[in-house]
Each structure stands twice: as structure tokens, then as C-alpha cells.
Design a protein around this motif. Structure first.
Motif, PDB file in Angstrom:
ATOM      1  N   ARG A   7       0.831  -1.215   0.000  1.00  0.00           N
ATOM      2  CA  ARG A   7       0.000   0.000   0.000  1.00  0.00           C
ATOM      3  C   ARG A   7       0.857   1.253   0.000  1.00  0.00           C
ATOM      4  O   ARG A   7       0.519   2.232  -0.662  1.00  0.00           O
ATOM      5  N   GLU A   8       1.961   1.222   0.726  1.00  0.00           N
ATOM      6  CA  GLU A   8       2.869   2.374   0.733  1.00  0.00           C
ATOM      7  C   GLU A   8       3.450   2.632  -0.650  1.00  0.00           C
ATOM      8  O   GLU A   8       3.778   3.764  -0.987  1.00  0.00           O
ATOM      9  N   MET A   9       3.567   1.577  -1.460  1.00  0.00           N
ATOM     10  CA  MET A   9       4.080   1.719  -2.822  1.00  0.00           C
ATOM     11  C   MET A   9       2.971   2.142  -3.790  1.00  0.00           C
ATOM     12  O   MET A   9       3.211   2.317  -4.973  1.00  0.00           O
ATOM     13  N   GLY A  10       1.757   2.286  -3.292  1.00  0.00           N
ATOM     14  CA  GLY A  10       0.651   2.753  -4.118  1.00  0.00           C
ATOM     15  C   GLY A  10      -0.279   1.673  -4.620  1.00  0.00           C
ATOM     16  O   GLY A  10      -1.211   1.960  -5.374  1.00  0.00           O
ATOM     17  N   ALA A  11      -0.047   0.429  -4.225  1.00  0.00           N
ATOM     18  CA  ALA A  11      -0.910  -0.668  -4.668  1.00  0.00           C
ATOM     19  C   ALA A  11      -2.255  -0.620  -3.957  1.00  0.00           C
ATOM     20  O   ALA A  11      -2.332  -0.239  -2.785  1.00  0.00           O
ATOM     21  N   LEU A  12      -3.298  -0.994  -4.679  1.00  0.00           N
ATOM     22  CA  LEU A  12      -4.606  -1.165  -4.075  1.00  0.00           C
ATOM     23  C   LEU A  12      -4.773  -2.641  -3.750  1.00  0.00           C
ATOM     24  O   LEU A  12      -4.312  -3.503  -4.500  1.00  0.00           O
ATOM     25  N   ILE A  13      -5.452  -2.928  -2.655  1.00  0.00           N
ATOM     26  CA  ILE A  13      -5.644  -4.305  -2.226  1.00  0.00           C
ATOM     27  C   ILE A  13      -7.073  -4.731  -2.569  1.00  0.00           C
ATOM     28  O   ILE A  13      -8.039  -4.118  -2.120  1.00  0.00           O
ATOM     29  N   GLN A  14      -7.181  -5.773  -3.394  1.00  0.00           N
ATOM     30  CA  GLN A  14      -8.474  -6.321  -3.778  1.00  0.00           C
ATOM     31  C   GLN A  14      -8.616  -7.723  -3.205  1.00  0.00           C
ATOM     32  O   GLN A  14      -7.664  -8.503  -3.231  1.00  0.00           O
ATOM     33  N   VAL A  15      -9.784  -8.003  -2.684  1.00  0.00           N
ATOM     34  CA  VAL A  15     -10.088  -9.352  -2.220  1.00  0.00           C
ATOM     35  C   VAL A  15     -11.353  -9.833  -2.924  1.00  0.00           C
ATOM     36  O   VAL A  15     -12.148  -9.040  -3.430  1.00  0.00           O
ATOM     37  N   ASN A  16     -11.538 -11.120  -2.933  1.00  0.00           N
ATOM     38  CA  ASN A  16     -12.658 -11.756  -3.602  1.00  0.00           C
ATOM     39  C   ASN A  16     -13.862 -11.821  -2.657  1.00  0.00           C
ATOM     40  O   ASN A  16     -13.721 -12.174  -1.481  1.00  0.00           O
ATOM     41  N   ALA A  17     -15.033 -11.502  -3.167  1.00  0.00           N
ATOM     42  CA  ALA A  17     -16.266 -11.559  -2.369  1.00  0.00           C
ATOM     43  C   ALA A  17     -16.463 -12.943  -1.752  1.00  0.00           C
ATOM     44  O   ALA A  17     -16.856 -13.060  -0.589  1.00  0.00           O
ATOM     45  N   ASP A  18     -16.177 -13.992  -2.512  1.00  0.00           N
ATOM     46  CA  ASP A  18     -16.349 -15.349  -1.992  1.00  0.00           C
ATOM     47  C   ASP A  18     -15.399 -15.635  -0.834  1.00  0.00           C
ATOM     48  O   ASP A  18     -15.730 -16.383   0.080  1.00  0.00           O
ATOM     49  N   ASP A  24     -14.712 -19.627  -0.272  1.00  0.00           N
ATOM     50  CA  ASP A  24     -13.406 -20.140  -0.714  1.00  0.00           C
ATOM     51  C   ASP A  24     -12.670 -20.899   0.386  1.00  0.00           C
ATOM     52  O   ASP A  24     -11.570 -21.380   0.171  1.00  0.00           O
ATOM     53  N   GLY A  25     -13.271 -20.975   1.568  1.00  0.00           N
ATOM     54  CA  GLY A  25     -12.659 -21.701   2.672  1.00  0.00           C
ATOM     55  C   GLY A  25     -12.480 -20.843   3.904  1.00  0.00           C
ATOM     56  O   GLY A  25     -12.457 -19.613   3.838  1.00  0.00           O
ATOM     57  N   ARG A  26     -12.378 -21.506   5.031  1.00  0.00           N
ATOM     58  CA  ARG A  26     -12.275 -20.836   6.328  1.00  0.00           C
ATOM     59  C   ARG A  26     -11.008 -19.988   6.442  1.00  0.00           C
ATOM     60  O   ARG A  26     -11.030 -18.898   7.000  1.00  0.00           O
ATOM     61  N   HIS A  27      -9.905 -20.487   5.910  1.00  0.00           N
ATOM     62  CA  HIS A  27      -8.638 -19.753   5.976  1.00  0.00           C
ATOM     63  C   HIS A  27      -8.754 -18.400   5.282  1.00  0.00           C
ATOM     64  O   HIS A  27      -8.321 -17.376   5.817  1.00  0.00           O
ATOM     65  N   PHE A  28      -9.352 -18.383   4.091  1.00  0.00           N
ATOM     66  CA  PHE A  28      -9.495 -17.133   3.347  1.00  0.00           C
ATOM     67  C   PHE A  28     -10.424 -16.166   4.070  1.00  0.00           C
ATOM     68  O   PHE A  28     -10.182 -14.965   4.103  1.00  0.00           O
ATOM     69  N   LYS A  30     -10.972 -15.977   7.300  1.00  0.00           N
ATOM     70  CA  LYS A  30     -10.265 -15.459   8.463  1.00  0.00           C
ATOM     71  C   LYS A  30      -9.278 -14.361   8.056  1.00  0.00           C
ATOM     72  O   LYS A  30      -9.202 -13.313   8.695  1.00  0.00           O
ATOM     73  N   TYR A  31      -8.543 -14.603   6.983  1.00  0.00           N
ATOM     74  CA  TYR A  31      -7.545 -13.624   6.529  1.00  0.00           C
ATOM     75  C   TYR A  31      -8.208 -12.341   6.024  1.00  0.00           C
ATOM     76  O   TYR A  31      -7.793 -11.243   6.384  1.00  0.00           O
ATOM     77  N   THR A  32      -9.263 -12.482   5.208  1.00  0.00           N
ATOM     78  CA  THR A  32      -9.918 -11.278   4.699  1.00  0.00           C
ATOM     79  C   THR A  32     -10.629 -10.517   5.818  1.00  0.00           C
ATOM     80  O   THR A  32     -10.684  -9.285   5.787  1.00  0.00           O
ATOM     81  N   LYS A  33     -11.128 -11.221   6.823  1.00  0.00           N
ATOM     82  CA  LYS A  33     -11.756 -10.548   7.965  1.00  0.00           C
ATOM     83  C   LYS A  33     -10.731  -9.673   8.684  1.00  0.00           C
ATOM     84  O   LYS A  33     -11.034  -8.541   9.061  1.00  0.00           O
ATOM     85  N   LYS A  34      -9.527 -10.194   8.841  1.00  0.00           N
ATOM     86  CA  LYS A  34      -8.463  -9.417   9.465  1.00  0.00           C
ATOM     87  C   LYS A  34      -8.152  -8.166   8.636  1.00  0.00           C
ATOM     88  O   LYS A  34      -8.018  -7.065   9.180  1.00  0.00           O
ATOM     89  N   LEU A  35      -8.065  -8.324   7.322  1.00  0.00           N
ATOM     90  CA  LEU A  35      -7.802  -7.178   6.451  1.00  0.00           C
ATOM     91  C   LEU A  35      -8.926  -6.147   6.537  1.00  0.00           C
ATOM     92  O   LEU A  35      -8.672  -4.941   6.589  1.00  0.00           O
ATOM     93  N   LEU A  36     -10.166  -6.629   6.558  1.00  0.00           N
ATOM     94  CA  LEU A  36     -11.306  -5.721   6.652  1.00  0.00           C
ATOM     95  C   LEU A  36     -11.316  -4.981   7.988  1.00  0.00           C
ATOM     96  O   LEU A  36     -11.587  -3.777   8.030  1.00  0.00           O
ATOM     97  N   LYS A  37     -11.032  -5.679   9.073  1.00  0.00           N
ATOM     98  CA  LYS A  37     -10.995  -5.044  10.396  1.00  0.00           C
ATOM     99  C   LYS A  37      -9.988  -3.905  10.432  1.00  0.00           C
ATOM    100  O   LYS A  37     -10.213  -2.878  11.063  1.00  0.00           O
ATOM    101  N   GLU A  38      -8.869  -4.101   9.750  1.00  0.00           N
ATOM    102  CA  GLU A  38      -7.810  -3.094   9.725  1.00  0.00           C
ATOM    103  C   GLU A  38      -7.997  -2.087   8.590  1.00  0.00           C
ATOM    104  O   GLU A  38      -7.141  -1.241   8.375  1.00  0.00           O
ATOM    105  N   GLU A  39      -9.120  -2.192   7.881  1.00  0.00           N
ATOM    106  CA  GLU A  39      -9.453  -1.330   6.739  1.00  0.00           C
ATOM    107  C   GLU A  39      -8.327  -1.290   5.713  1.00  0.00           C
ATOM    108  O   GLU A  39      -7.968  -0.235   5.192  1.00  0.00           O
TER     109      GLU A  39
END
Length: 89
Positions: A7-18, A24-28, A30-39
Motif C-alpha cells: 500500500r505504501e508503494m501505491g498498490a490497491l488491495i483487492q479481495v474476492n467476495a467469496d 473459498d474456505g475458512r482460511h481465506f 479469516k484472513y480477509t476478515k483481518k484485512l477488513l478489520k484493519e481497513e
């Protein structure tokens, strides 16, 4: 840490709705929830390929994100930012 670096380099972070919904599985989920919590998510995409396989779950995902992380954030990552990208802003 890697997400912050990107993000500091200017990249946008995209995640999949599924992934957000856990399709797509519990692991995904959990990881996307963490990303969403941290905005750290900028855009949500769909890996939809039609009406029978890999159906579009964007509405369900919007409702989930709005409920769990707020309507404003859901609007930002699922409508405002994608519109800005399409309009070259």
C-alpha cells in the motif's frame, strides 16, 4: 506487514467476495476478515463466471461487510473506489 508495504508503494488491495463470505474456505475468510478489520481492503471483486458456476455473490458480500464493518466502508470498497478506478481518478 507485506500488505502495508504494498500500500505504501501505491498498490490497491483487492479481495474476492467469496473469500469474505467463506465460500473459498475458512482460511481465506479469516484472513480477509483481518484485512477488513484493519481497513486494508480497497476493492472487492467477484470471481463470477456465470449463473451456474461461480455465481456472483456481491450483494451478499455487500450486506455482510455493511453489517460487520459498517455501511460507509462497504460503500467505499464496493462502489466508490471501483467507480473511481473506472473513471481514472
Amino acid at each position: 506487514d507485506r500488505i502495508d508495504e504494498l500500500r505504501e508503494m501505491g498498490a490497491l488491495i483487492q479481495v474476492n467476495a467469496d473469500s469474505i463470505l467463506g465460500i473459498d474456505g475458512r482460511h481465506f475468510k479469516k484472513y480477509t476478515k483481518k484485512l477488513l478489520k484493519e481497513e486494508l481492503v480497497d476493492v472487492v471483486g467477484s470471481d463470477s463466471h456465470g449463473t451456474k458456476e461461480r455465481v456472483c455473490n456481491m450483494k451478499k458480500c455487500y450486506e455482510y461487510v455493511a453489517k460487520k464493518f459498517g455501511e460507509d466502508y462497504a460503500e467505499e470498497i464496493m462502489q466508490t473506489t471501483p467507480e473511481n478506478i473506472m473513471n481514472g481518478r
